[in-house]
Motif scaffolding. Structure first.
Motif, short mmCIF file in Angstrom:
data_model
loop_
_atom_site.label_atom_id
_atom_site.label_comp_id
_atom_site.label_asym_id
_atom_site.label_seq_id
_atom_site.Cartn_x
_atom_site.Cartn_y
_atom_site.Cartn_z
N PRO A 83 124.54 32.24 65.63
CA PRO A 83 124.07 31.12 66.09
C PRO A 83 122.49 30.74 65.88
N VAL A 84 122.18 29.52 65.97
CA VAL A 84 120.59 29.44 65.33
C VAL A 84 119.78 30.19 66.30
N GLU A 85 119.78 30.06 67.64
CA GLU A 85 119.20 30.70 68.82
C GLU A 85 118.79 32.14 68.31
N ASP A 86 119.76 32.67 67.67
CA ASP A 86 119.47 34.15 67.36
C ASP A 86 118.76 34.25 65.99
N GLN A 87 118.73 33.37 64.98
CA GLN A 87 118.19 33.32 63.85
C GLN A 87 116.61 33.12 63.90
N TYR A 88 116.14 32.07 64.75
CA TYR A 88 114.74 32.01 64.71
C TYR A 88 114.37 31.40 65.98
N ALA A 89 112.99 31.46 66.21
CA ALA A 89 112.50 31.17 67.43
C ALA A 89 111.71 29.89 67.44
N GLY A 90 111.63 29.54 66.30
CA GLY A 90 110.43 28.30 66.18
C GLY A 90 111.49 26.95 66.01
N ASP A 91 110.85 25.88 65.78
CA ASP A 91 111.61 24.60 65.44
C ASP A 91 112.11 24.42 64.31
N GLY A 92 113.33 25.25 64.35
CA GLY A 92 114.36 24.94 62.94
C GLY A 92 113.82 25.47 61.75
N ILE A 93 114.00 24.96 60.81
CA ILE A 93 113.58 25.24 59.38
C ILE A 93 112.48 24.36 58.93
N ILE A 94 112.48 23.06 59.24
CA ILE A 94 111.64 21.92 58.57
C ILE A 94 110.02 22.42 59.11
N SER A 95 110.00 23.18 60.30
CA SER A 95 108.72 23.26 60.65
C SER A 95 107.91 24.25 59.89
N ARG A 96 108.68 25.06 58.84
CA ARG A 96 108.00 25.95 58.01
C ARG A 96 107.48 25.39 56.88
N ALA A 97 107.68 23.93 56.79
CA ALA A 97 107.12 23.41 55.61
C ALA A 97 105.76 23.23 55.26
N PRO A 98 105.07 22.85 56.35
CA PRO A 98 103.49 22.91 56.54
C PRO A 98 103.09 24.07 56.25
N GLY A 99 103.67 25.22 56.54
CA GLY A 99 102.96 26.59 56.43
C GLY A 99 102.86 26.84 54.86
N TYR A 100 103.76 26.25 53.98
CA TYR A 100 103.74 26.61 52.75
C TYR A 100 103.09 25.54 52.12
N GLY A 101 102.67 24.59 52.70
CA GLY A 101 101.88 23.43 51.77
C GLY A 101 102.87 22.49 51.44
N MET A 102 103.67 22.22 52.10
CA MET A 102 104.97 21.62 51.47
C MET A 102 105.31 20.25 52.26
N ALA A 103 105.68 19.18 51.66
CA ALA A 103 106.08 17.86 52.16
C ALA A 103 107.34 18.10 53.03
N GLY A 104 107.90 17.45 54.17
CA GLY A 104 109.13 17.58 54.79
C GLY A 104 109.60 16.48 55.78
#
Length: 543
Positions: free
Chosen positions: A378-399
């Motif tokens: 399940p997703v709660e065992d995959q990541y602790a952050g706010d889903g996948i989209i929250s990673r976009a700014p870290g890469y310098g990507m729009a989302g």
């Protein structure tokens, strides 16, 4: 004053409230609307309440809403012929401001189509979910309003132009999306698979077709007629919504749960079944597992089993499109789009692809299907952050995050992302929130790691096909009898295609040694001869 002016000039007091129900009773508190709480284990639904008196039932004379310059002329034309309006009123109703998917995390809902750019401030707290249509098939009001506009505007049956105008009149805050929505436009020619030019009804039928194909081929695997299968139950709106917003020249890199994208592009039931039965008409010549589709003619790269490999490949294709555009600016613009699940976002390929794409500024879309589970994780065992989209700014990507069960919202988000990717020559990430109703595959038993009540609740509440059907029923475009007739037609067509594919011969043995090298090298010729001698020795009929 007309009803439209009355509504525009009326000032109403809006009070933020928290609303929850138990045994049909309602309780309210004075908490701010952006806060959430739990009462005795019960999740509260967040709302604003607005009281709006019923105005005179007349056609509003309001001008078309403000839009982009290139859409204004079209908007004025659309407003010249208004569909029939039987009544106009607004009723007080409490609309949830949050929604939950797998993992039970409450995500805020927004009616604003806003792709967050790298230079923008990222959303504070949890990224909102862009939604246009709710579970009942009704379009949402603006985020600042919590009432429901229940105008009874009746477009002519099956007239997409009138439907588009009716929706713009009732929901002006979505006018841009309705005007540019290809689902609300007729095709220049009839679609071969529906013998009609109605794009929206084709999307509805194809969602039914995909579901019937899934059910029948899944059962065929259980009967031992094919070796493997994966269903798409609950994710059909992602397929039809996204693919209808793309162009034929755009290159698709799929994972393994995007058969609807290929179906929308013209892959027939015969071709799907030929691949699953690995017969002589299989485009892959029997070399791939079932559901590993591919079509050069339809710009759909062949699916591969290893997780995440397609993500980096899509970056390379997008970079080639960028180089082509620089060499020949007049060439038809194209992007690549790569589909992957929340589990694939944990792979090294995902990180490498995002970093390369953002650094090289490749015109592409990263489309994540967050259906709650990476097979059994399940997703709660995959990541602790706010889903996948929250990673976009870290890469310098729009989302942007979107409701993956909302056909119109997915279409609008992909269309906007494609436009941005081409204008800025840069990648855009989309996270579509949905729920996997079926097992991961025929090799999986999801009842071992999730409660069947959870699956049933998600199916009852957020099924994308049910949502679209309710919308069409509101306007009288379909009814229960018509829907049942479509289901019967599609079921029969799938059965016919499956039976035809099952009776065809296997691919010839010679094809096993083709398509690897342009010319067969000596070692491959030697292997082929050894295999043929071995099979002849033991009278093996498969030659």
């Amino acid at each position: 004053a007309t009803a439209g002016k009355a509504l525009a000039s009326r000032q109403t007091s809006t009070e933020a409230r928290c609303f929850s129900t138990t045994n049909d009773s309602r309780t309210f508190s004075s908490l701010p609307h952006h806060l959430s709480q739990k009462n005795n284990g019960m999740v509260s639904v967040l709302v604003k309440s607005t009281k709006v008196p019923r105005p005179i039932a007349r056609i509003p004379s309001a001008k078309p809403p403000k839009m982009k310059n290139q859409l204004k002329e079209k908007a004025n034309t659309a407003y010249e012929t208004k569909p029939r309006v039987d009544a106009l009123h607004r009723k007080e109703e409490h609309v949830p401001s949050h929604v939950s998917y797998a993992g039970n995390a409450a995500l805020p809902i927004t009616s604003e189509l806003k792709i967050v750019l790298p230079e923008d401030d990222t959303p504070s707290g949890t990224w909102p979910v862009f939604r246009m249509m709710d579970e009942n098939g009704n379009f949402r009001q603006m985020d600042t309003a919590r009432h429901v506009n229940s105008t009874n505007i009746i477009p002519t049956k099956n007239d997409l132009s009138e439907l588009q105008t009716a929706l713009m009149l009732q929901y002006p805050h979505f006018a841009d999306q309705f005007l540019s929505c290809d689902l609300l436009k007729r095709s220049k020619n009839d679609y071969p698979d529906t013998q009609s030019d109605n794009t929206l009804l084709r999307a509805h039928r194809q969602m039914i077709r995909l579901r019937k194909m899934d059910t029948i081929l899944h059962n065929a695997q259980r009967q031992g007629r094919i070796s493997f299968y994966m269903t798409h139950h609950g994710e059909e709106a992602i397929h039809m919504g996204s693919s209808s917003a793309l162009k034929p020249q755009d290159c698709v890199f799929a994972q393994y749960r995007e058969a609807g994208v290929l179906m929308w592009r013209g892959f027939s039931l015969d071709q799907f079944c030929n691949q699953c039965f690995s017969n002589d008409l299989d485009l892959g010549k029997g070399r791939q597992m079932p559901v590993h589709y591919g079509s050069r003619a339809l710009n759909y790269q062949t699916v591969s089993s290893p997780l995440g490999t397609q993500i980096t490949q899509a970056v390379g294709a997008a970079y080639k499109f960028k180089l082509d555009a620089a060499i020949d600016p007049g060439k038809e613009a194209a992007i690549s789009i790569v589909y992957f699940g929340d589990g694939a976002a944990s792979t090294v390929d995902f990180h490498s692809a995002c970093n390369f794409a953002a650094t090289l500024k490749t015109p592409m879309i990263f489309f994540c299907r967050n259906n709650g589970y990476a097979i059994s994780t399940p997703v709660e065992d995959q990541y602790a952050g706010d889903g996948i989209i929250s990673r976009a700014p870290g890469y310098g990507m729009a989302g942007i995050r979107v409701d993956g069960n909302d056909l119109f919202a997915v279409h609008a988000a992909v269309a906007k992302a494609r436009e941005l990717a081409l204008e800025s020559s840069a990648p855009v990430m989309i996270e579509a929130m949905t729920y996997r109703q079926g097992h991961h595959s025929t090799s999986d038993d999801s009842s071992r790691y999730r409660d069947t009540d959870e699956v049933q609740t998600a199916t009852d509440v957020s099924d994308p096909l049910v949502r679209l059907s309710r919308f069409l029923k509101h306007f009288g475009w379909i009814d229960d009898n018509a829907a049942a007739s479509i289901e019967d037609e599609e079921r029969i067509d799938v059965l016919r295609a499956m039976e035809a594919a099952e009776t065809r011969p296997d691919p010839k043995l010679d094809t096993m040694f083709q398509d690897v090298y342009h010319e067969k090298p000596p070692h491959l010729i030697r292997q082929e001869e050894e295999l043929k001698r071995h099979m002849k020795k033991y009278n093996n009929p498969h030659q």
